[in-house]
Structures are given as C-alpha cells and as structure tokens.
Write a protein that holds these residues in place. Structure first.
Motif, PDB file in Angstrom:
ATOM      1  N   ALA A  28       0.853  -1.182   0.000  1.00  0.00           N
ATOM      2  CA  ALA A  28       0.000   0.000   0.000  1.00  0.00           C
ATOM      3  C   ALA A  28       0.890   1.234   0.000  1.00  0.00           C
ATOM      4  CB  ALA A  28      -0.870   0.000   1.256  1.00  0.00           C
ATOM      5  N   VAL A  29       0.499   2.252  -0.760  1.00  0.00           N
ATOM      6  CA  VAL A  29       1.263   3.509  -0.789  1.00  0.00           C
ATOM      7  C   VAL A  29       0.317   4.654  -0.480  1.00  0.00           C
ATOM      8  CG1 VAL A  29       2.523   5.132  -2.258  1.00  0.00           C
ATOM      9  CG2 VAL A  29       2.928   2.676  -2.507  1.00  0.00           C
ATOM     10  N   VAL A  30       0.670   5.447   0.534  1.00  0.00           N
ATOM     11  CA  VAL A  30      -0.138   6.642   0.822  1.00  0.00           C
ATOM     12  C   VAL A  30       0.721   7.891   0.653  1.00  0.00           C
ATOM     13  CG1 VAL A  30      -1.835   5.570   2.352  1.00  0.00           C
ATOM     14  CG2 VAL A  30       0.302   6.418   3.317  1.00  0.00           C
ATOM     15  N   LEU A  31       0.057   8.973   0.265  1.00  0.00           N
ATOM     16  CA  LEU A  31       0.721  10.263   0.086  1.00  0.00           C
ATOM     17  C   LEU A  31       0.095  11.227   1.099  1.00  0.00           C
ATOM     18  CD1 LEU A  31       0.438  10.456  -3.828  1.00  0.00           C
ATOM     19  CD2 LEU A  31       2.414   9.703  -2.533  1.00  0.00           C
ATOM     20  N   PRO A  32       0.658  11.301   2.330  1.00  0.00           N
ATOM     21  CA  PRO A  32       0.033  12.173   3.328  1.00  0.00           C
ATOM     22  C   PRO A  32       0.264  13.659   3.032  1.00  0.00           C
ATOM     23  CG  PRO A  32       1.470  10.512   4.364  1.00  0.00           C
ATOM     24  CD  PRO A  32       1.776  10.525   2.902  1.00  0.00           C
ATOM     25  N   ALA A  33      -0.723  14.457   3.425  1.00  0.00           N
ATOM     26  CA  ALA A  33      -0.572  15.923   3.370  1.00  0.00           C
ATOM     27  C   ALA A  33       0.343  16.339   4.520  1.00  0.00           C
ATOM     28  CB  ALA A  33      -1.947  16.570   3.530  1.00  0.00           C
ATOM     29  N   ASN A  34       0.653  17.630   4.577  1.00  0.00           N
ATOM     30  CA  ASN A  34       1.431  18.218   5.664  1.00  0.00           C
ATOM     31  C   ASN A  34       0.772  17.906   7.006  1.00  0.00           C
ATOM     32  OD1 ASN A  34       3.627  19.787   6.185  1.00  0.00           O
ATOM     33  ND2 ASN A  34       2.794  21.596   5.149  1.00  0.00           N
TER      34      ASN A  34
END
Ligand SMILES: NC(=O)c1ccc[n+]([C@@H]2O[C@H](COP(=O)([O-])OP(=O)(O)OC[C@H]3O[C@@H](n4cnc5c(N)ncnc54)[C@H](OP(=O)(O)O)[C@@H]3O)[C@@H](O)[C@H]2O)c1
Length: 321
Positions: free
Chosen positions: A166-172
């Motif tokens: 799984a790949v997530v792209l978190p915000a700041n």
C-alpha cells in the motif's frame, strides 16, 4: 490505475512499525498497541540503511505487516542543504526493507510517501493519476525522488513477486510530538512557536513571511495514523492514495487561528518582500474516501489546540529538567 482493495485486519497480527520514535510513527504505535502484536523500530533498534541488520530484524520478528514510516527528512531549509543525504538514506532504507520483506514473506507492506512527490507543475487539487506527469520541485529533489523510487520499487516487487503493498501520500501533518526544532519544523510548528514567543516577550506585533494568501492543507497526526492503519488493512496493490482532509486553509487563517489559541492579541503584519511559495497546495481525497471508506475527523481549531497544549507542557517539562 487504482489500487486493489483486499482486507486484512491488523488485529492480532505481528506488525513492524519503522520510524516509531518519530512523530507519525509514535501515534501509529499507540493506536496499534492494544489490538496488534506491535514491534516498534527506532534508529536505536536498527539503522534501516544497513541491509544485513534489516534482514536480521525481520528474521527475528517475522512480521506479517510492515508499516514503513522512518525517513530522513526536515523542513525546506534542511531538504535544500541535504539533498544527497535525503536521497541516499531514504532509498537505502526502502531497498533494505523491501528486499527483506520479500525474503521473509511479509503479507503486506505499507509505505508513507508524501504529497511532495507530486510534479512541480501538477494541477490542483493533486490527483493520484498525475503523480508521474513531471518532475517534483527542485527544493525537495533528493527526498521526493527517493520517495518516488520507493513507490516504483513496490510496483516492481508487486509485479515480479506479487508483494502486497500500500502507498499513501500524506498531506502536511501537525499535532502533538511534531518537530519544533527551527530547521526541522513545518509552517504549523513554526507559527505556534512564533506566536507563543510573542506572547511571552509581550510584543504587540508579529511579522510573517509573504502575503498570507497561499492555500495549504493540514492533516492532524492522530487522523493520519488512523488513515495509515486503515490503508495497511485495505490496500493490496501499490498505486498511491492521497491522505488528507481536502480542506484548504490560507496561511493567514492559520496564523490567526494559532494567534487566537495562544492568546496573542497584537497585530499580524505580512512581509510581502519574502517569497510566498506555491499559491495553492491541496489534495483530491476522492480515492481515499472511496477505497479507504474513511475520513479525518479533527478540525484545524481542535487539532491546533491539542498541539499547543502538548507543546506547552513539553516545554515546561524541558525547563524543569
Ligand atoms: N510530517 C509530515 O508532515 C509528513 C508529510 C508527508 C509524509 N510524511 C512521511 O511520513 C513518515 C513519518 O514522518 P514523520 O514526520 O513522523 O517523521 P519523523 O518525525 O522525522 O520520524 C522519522 C523517524 O525515522 C527515523 N529514521 C531516520 N533515519 C533512520 C534510519 N537510518 N534508521 C532508522 N530510523 C531512522 C528517525 O530517527 P531520528 O529522529 O533518530 O533521525 C525518526 O524517528 C515519513 O516517511 C515522512 O516522509 C511526513
């Protein structure tokens, strides 16, 4: 292509969490503590750049799920000054962990990349399909490209070996235990520090960089931790999913909210000679809502209140010791 959803529960499983001595990792470990068999890895436990040490660690723990949150990272100034370190350290950790996960039969690997991976010219809000449409911003070159390399590696490992990832792209992110050191902090921590110091010094005016008009997105860390766990349970293929609120906040709104929360009642001036950065940064959270069936719950005012409370007590403890 969208990731495939295939549910596996963290409950009762052996979960290895890297970066657990850090900001996000500490919250993920806290949330997993009562439900999973958690193995919290810090730099002291294992230098994750050392492939042999990582293989021994995975041989010993034999995790079913790996949640990889360790990273060499810092604010923009740190990233600009440490481009090669950011690349080499992040790539080495990822290579070692993915190799050992393949060799020891890990069931699922979650990787936290970042919204910073998006192309410099990506249209707003960031949509996952546009991730590879151009190069990232030069200011984050080493870090962003190493993170992108990590995503590419997981896609290759899935393709060749069937690794479920799984790949997530978190915000700041912001919240308790965020980094407040000047060279490592983000805009939220820096704003809290500036307003708090102004109150303590009794000054009646603060000056902030730029015009205050740029728009940003902020994710409260406990929400981020819940989203990470949810993603580890649901996402079985490494196509990225944004992790954010989709809520846009101007820098001026952020400063005003922080000022009110710390009790700063002076004037807020804007130094428009200083750069603003990108005019608008925010993420499309449609894929997150649909595939994770989840949404962050903490408002900016609540999250800032809890962050300020934590920082005040952390400073008090520091001054007593
Ligand atoms: N914070 C954000 O706003 C944000 C936004 C998007 C994505 N992310 C991603 O989310 C993840 C967690 O971020 P964070 O803010 O929690 O970072 P953090 O507080 O800096 O934590 C990262 C941890 O990784 C550890 N680490 C670094 N190099 C290591 C090594 N060679 N071996 C073992 N451990 C090592 C660090 O240890 P030391 O402290 O000893 O260096 C630190 O405890 C990272 O992957 C980051 O890229 C963060």
């Amino acid at each position: 292509m969208e990731p495939v959803v295939d549910n596996i529960a963290v409950t009762g499983r052996r979960v290895l969490v890297t970066g657990s001595g850090g900001f996000l990792g500490s919250h993920v470990v806290e949330q997993l503590h009562d439900v999973a068999d958690v193995h919290a890895v810090t730099r002291e436990t294992c230098d994750l750049r050392d492939a042999a040490a990582v293989r021994s660690l995975l041989d010993e723990v034999h995790p079913q799920i790996v949640i990889h949150l360790a990273a060499a990272q810092g604010g923009v100034a740190w990233q600009k000054a440490n481009q090669a370190t950011a690349y080499l350290d992040n790539a080495a950790m990822m290579d070692a962990l993915v190799m050992a996960s393949l060799e020891t039969g890990v069931e699922r690997f979650l990787f936290a990349a970042s919204s910073i991976c998006y192309p410099r010219e990506a249209s707003i809000p960031f949509r996952e399909e546009t991730l590879w449409d151009g190069p990232p911003d030069e200011a984050h070159w080493g870090y962003a490209n190493a993170k992108r390399g990590g995503i590419a590696l997981l896609q290759a490992a899935h393709e060749q070996h069937g690794l479920s990832a799984a790949v997530v792209l978190p915000a700041n992110m912001y919240g308790p235990r965020a980094r407040f050191e000047p060279d490592r902090s983000n805009v939220v921590a820096a704003t809290i520090r500036r307003c708090q110091e102004a109150v303590e010094a009794g000054v009646d005016e603060i000056t902030c960089w730029g015009s205050g008009t740029p728009v940003r997105e902020f994710l409260y860390v406990e929400d981020a931790a819940a989203g990470i766990i949810r993603a580890a349970e649901r996402l079985a293929t490494p196509a990225p999913v944004n992790l954010g609120t989709g809520v846009e906040t101007t820098i001026a709104e952020l400063v005003e909210t922080v000022a009110a929360a710390v009790g700063f009642r002076g004037a807020i001036r804007w130094d428009t000679e200083r750069p603003d950065g990108a005019p608008r940064v925010c993420m499309d959270v449609d894929r997150m809502h649909r595939l994770l069936d989840w949404t962050p719950v903490t408002t900016l005012a609540d999250g800032l209140g809890r962050t300020i409370e934590w920082w005040s007590s952390a400073r008090e403890q520091e001054s007593r010791s």
